[in-house]
Design a protein around this motif. Structure first.
Motif, short mmCIF file in Angstrom:
data_model
loop_
_atom_site.label_atom_id
_atom_site.label_comp_id
_atom_site.label_asym_id
_atom_site.label_seq_id
_atom_site.Cartn_x
_atom_site.Cartn_y
_atom_site.Cartn_z
N ALA A 1 0.76 -1.23 -0.05
CA ALA A 1 -0.08 0.15 0.08
C ALA A 1 0.76 1.20 0.09
N LEU A 2 0.33 2.47 -0.67
CA LEU A 2 1.12 3.55 -0.64
C LEU A 2 0.17 4.58 -0.17
N MET B 1 3.94 8.57 2.71
CA MET B 1 4.81 9.95 2.42
C MET B 1 4.92 10.76 3.69
N SER B 2 6.13 11.29 3.77
CA SER B 2 6.42 11.67 5.13
C SER B 2 6.91 13.39 4.54
N GLY B 3 6.22 14.32 5.44
CA GLY B 3 6.48 15.75 5.01
C GLY B 3 5.90 16.25 3.68
N ALA B 4 6.71 17.45 3.47
CA ALA B 4 6.14 17.82 2.04
C ALA B 4 6.63 17.43 0.72
N PHE B 5 6.11 17.28 -0.39
CA PHE B 5 6.79 16.62 -1.58
C PHE B 5 6.79 18.03 -2.35
N PRO C 1 9.11 7.23 3.90
CA PRO C 1 10.29 7.82 3.31
C PRO C 1 9.73 9.45 3.10
N ASP C 2 10.84 10.46 2.99
CA ASP C 2 10.47 11.62 2.50
C ASP C 2 10.67 11.87 0.98
N TRP D 1 11.39 8.68 -1.30
CA TRP D 1 10.14 8.08 -1.91
C TRP D 1 10.38 7.20 -3.08
N ALA D 2 10.51 7.95 -3.98
CA ALA D 2 10.58 7.29 -5.45
C ALA D 2 11.37 6.02 -5.54
N ASP D 3 12.63 6.38 -4.80
CA ASP D 3 13.59 5.19 -5.02
C ASP D 3 13.41 3.98 -4.00
N ALA D 4 12.76 4.39 -2.74
CA ALA D 4 12.30 3.57 -1.92
C ALA D 4 11.27 2.35 -2.59
N VAL D 5 10.12 3.16 -2.97
CA VAL D 5 9.03 2.50 -3.76
C VAL D 5 9.36 1.57 -5.16
#
Lengths: 553, 553
Positions: free
Chosen positions: B375-376, B400-404, B470-471, B475-479
């Motif tokens: 889940a995202l 998602m953690s914090g502002a993107f 992840p922040d 984010w993108a790499d982790a997912v």
């Protein structure tokens, strides 16, 4: 793999383990001889193991309980420098037959269960002191212990890399203990089981994978301290010396037959069946605890358990085509009752207690044996107390009813004792009688009122203790037809059916390991993604990854 | 088998079942059209069934609860003369792929569980009225009912002949229900499961295989009487009319994508993953029970459940290579909470109750889906209440953690509600939160105190509600790394691992069916003794028995 696998060993013959005793603390060092594999074709590098290594471990665990009852804490550690244990040997697994793989996992599971239960049963707690890589079966060795200590040296890690590395599951209860014993959060468990390199240091503790991390410089000292603490905290007190488990008498015939002192196994390979006959006691029960200790390993019920246990293991691994086991007994039921009574009456004596606990393990081994099991309750038989449990462990039973021409043995009878109502629980935590009568618990209550009585066929059948009670006219045909029919069925379908029919009622970690986890592992052990020519298990070590069919099932 | 399998149907399209309603009693006649098989190559003789027959059964069971809440008793009977049901069609099974067989059994199991639960959940009890042969899957249809009536005509029998006849196991829970629901004594169960012709008359009753035997001449009258009695005894009272389950909106793309009104499924076949995005409510929650009923099948949470359910089934059967499902949501969490609250606040309203019960079933379907699930939790998402359950059903989650940068949606948050603590138990009887925190039950207590709060990533991660947070930078790499890694693993090993990691804690009949029984069946479905060229399943109908390798595993 056609040589005979022998489950008998003793410390003088160990090649892979070193055990030392220091009062209440025993130290068990795993130091696998890489040239000591049970079969040709693989080297047991990095403390990896095969069935031979586990046979020694099972032996030392067993002797610990009988020969060293003074032990309160056992510390398992590695005898090698940079590795704790690399798990089951992959080349061995890749070359082994499906049946050998499955039976290997079953035996290693039984050994893990035996030392896991030693704390509650016998006050012997196991500490696993992990230095170096502790991977796969290595971590499964650890997680069956009561307490896992991991050195915090920046590299030592625990791991279950089977799924990512080999496309199989950890085969010895690892996943089930991660979820149900360590109660690791499921997404973290998923990460752990998907990560080849495993988890180390603080994270291993935070994720509940180990109990304590210790700075490397203090590791040995802290391990020794914990061992002393656990030993001191044990309520288990023993004042009499251990009992040496002397070598078994056994003769193996060309035809596969086995002759022990009290157990006889006739093997009919053509008909694919084995007849296991147990002898009741020839002499009086020990008159006192001192007499019991004096009898030592020769006391009837211990000797019988050891011989039966060995026969079971021998048949499982060495006679794979023999799919049907028939249990018989001959002897005086009153003497069986008296011998068992001599144990039951002394719950505080460690030796009496260990004999009963050993029977619990032997009976559980029968429960999880993937062979069709039946029992013949004939005239002259002695299915009483502990031996009556065999009748409730089998898939079917036949009991002689009435007089048989030319047979002047005492009439077939079943005698229940107090032990049938609590001493030998199955893996599901219930007695075999509770499991058998799950739908009619009042039957168990009624049977409790019949303790000590010799129940003849009519009563036994009416009470549901046996499946059939044919008379002289029908007996031979009824038994023969069943044996022939059973031998004609697909062994795989029988295995699946029996595994599902034998364990009604609650599930425990133990039933879950032998039921759910084992079944999934067996399935995977058949799948080309693991064991095919291009599967991950076959390709391991080649530098090439497995080539997978990506269809999800 | 490459055509698309459609799980949507309605009574006007049924080919195999006839349903009639008479007040509180419904009659459901199985009358399989032998030319109505889902695929070519077999005829559905003797009321044998394939997936298509079961899709209709699942539909009628579902409609019974929503469209006919006045029903208290459902009588299942045969529409044919001399046979009740011959079970799953053997030629279909013999020709189906392994994956189809396994998914077929999973779906039929879910359907059996659905009507088995209808009594306790909705006051709809099922009676099975058996006339004629009731074999294999036929008996599994019966044994999932609350009450089995068998005519005593000298020939009608119940049987599970799979093991002796086909060298496989009954695939739809039969064995587990024999031991754990009917609590049949294990040796009698062994006889029953080994006997091709089955058991009839008085013996079927004595062995607990059926609840009542009735003389043939009185059968229909007694069945009608029991149906009336059960209906009269039901405490379940309904005064408002049913809600029609109108056809779903769905568009299936060439690339496998699915577009519903509230659910969007993007399929990336090359990467072997599907992204399932759920839309939160666009409007206000129904202001009253009358408004909820007026909304009917269009009410947000029912529509969403139906669309998600259909998407799950579609992906399972039609996109077998898509091994990874990613759950997303977008919408207003407060509105999800409000819509769910409109149901939770009216536990006595049958319709509100049925929507919640349906979500329980949909979530369970996810739990037993053999796909990797993640889940995202993105900005703008609405994982609140019932939708938050998805986070605890998946194997991994990212938040998602914090502002993107460039993302001005509301920050990712998780909102727990009362429903997360009891309305949607898993098959193991625990909530997903209880299962997740089996090792730290105090966490569940702490989380209960956070109900209604929008929990941001830092808190959610700290409380263990998500795996990673992840922040913007990571984010993108982790997912991506997770998705790529997961897609590279052996699907079989993943299936086994996930099946063992998802169900910590207690076992129930349900977990045992999907865990232990299914795993053994899957194993047998791979074994040459069953599915090889000379195996029993392949040879069925040829007049030649299976040729078995007699090695026991």
């Amino acid at each position: 793999m056609t040589k005979i696998i022998d489950f008998q060993t003793d410390p003088s013959r160990y090649r892979h383990w070193r055990v030392t005793y220091d009062g209440a603390v025993a130290s068990l060092a795993m130091d696998v001889d890489e040239n000591g594999g049970l079969f040709e074709g693989y080297a047991l590098k990095l403390n990896s193991y095969d069935l031979g290594v586990d046979i020694e471990l099972a032996d030392v665990v067993q002797r610990m309980r009988f020969e060293h009852p003074e032990v309160r804490t056992v510390v398992i550690r590695s005898g090698k420098e940079r590795v704790f244990c690399a798990g089951a040997n992959i080349k061995m697994l890749a070359s082994a037959s499906h049946a050998h793989k499955v039976n290997f996992c079953k035996f290693t599971n039984e050994t893990r269960n035996a030392y896991e239960a030693a704390g509650a049963d016998s006050g012997q707690k196991y500490i696993c002191a992990v230095k170096g890589a502790c991977a796969g079966g290595g971590y499964e060795l650890a997680i069956a212990c009561d307490y896992i200590m991991l050195t915090d040296d920046g590299s030592s890690a625990v791991s279950l890399p089977e799924m990512p590395l080999l496309a199989v599951l950890p085969g010895t209860g690892g996943i089930t203990r991660v979820t149900d014993k360590r109660k690791v959060r499921r997404d973290l468990a998923d990460v752990f089981c998907s990560t080849e390199e495993g988890v180390r240091g603080r994270r291993a503790k935070d994720w509940r994978l180990v109990d304590e991390i210790v700075p490397n410089s203090k590791f040995d000292a802290v391990v020794a301290e914990r061992a002393r603490q656990f030993a001191a905290a044990s309520a288990h007190k023993v004042s009499t010396p251990g009992v040496t488990l002397t070598p078994l008498q056994r003769r193996i015939g060309e035809d596969g037959s086995l002759a022990y002192s009290l157990v006889d196994v006739a093997v009919d390979r053509a008909a694919r069946r084995a007849t296991i006959t147990l002898a009741g006691p020839g002499g009086e029960a020990p008159a006192s605890i001192a007499a019991l200790h004096a009898d030592g390993a020769q006391t009837h019920l211990l000797r019988l358990a050891r011989e039966l246990d060995d026969a079971i293991l021998h048949l499982r691994l060495n006679e794979e085509q023999v799919g049907l086991w028939i249990f018989r007994s001959q002897g005086d039921p009153a003497r069986v009752v008296a011998h068992e009574r001599a144990l039951l009456d002394h719950p505080d004596d460690w030796f009496a207690s260990e004999i009963l606990l050993y029977w619990k393990r032997v009976l559980k081994r029968i429960d999880v044996t993937s062979r069709s099991l039946c029992a013949l309750v004939e005239h002259g038989s002695c299915f009483a107390g502990v031996l009556a449990e065999l009748l409730f462990a089998v898939d079917r039973s036949f009991m002689m009813s009435g007089a048989f021409e030319g047979d002047n043995r005492p009439p077939a009878a079943i005698t229940l004792g107090a032990s049938n109502f609590g001493n030998y629980p199955m893996g599901n935590g219930l007695t075999r009688l509770q499991t058998r009568f799950l739908g009619t618990p009042e039957t168990v209550t009624a049977l409790a009122g019949l303790q000590g009585q010799a129940l003849l066929a009519e009563t036994a059948e009416k009470q549901g203790l046996v499946t059939y009670a044919p008379d002289d006219v029908d007996w031979a045909d009824a038994v023969r037809l069943f044996l022939e029919e059973r031998a004609s069925f697909s062994p795989d379908a029988l295995t699946g059916m029996e595994a599902n029919l034998r364990f009604a009622g609650p599930e425990t970690m133990e039933t879950r390991i032998f039921g759910r986890l084992t079944a999934w592992q067996n399935w995977i052990f058949q799948r080309p993604n693991a064991v095919g020519e291009n599967g991950a298990l076959k390709r391991y070590g080649s530098g090439v990854r497995g080539d997978f069919n990506m269809q999800r099932v």
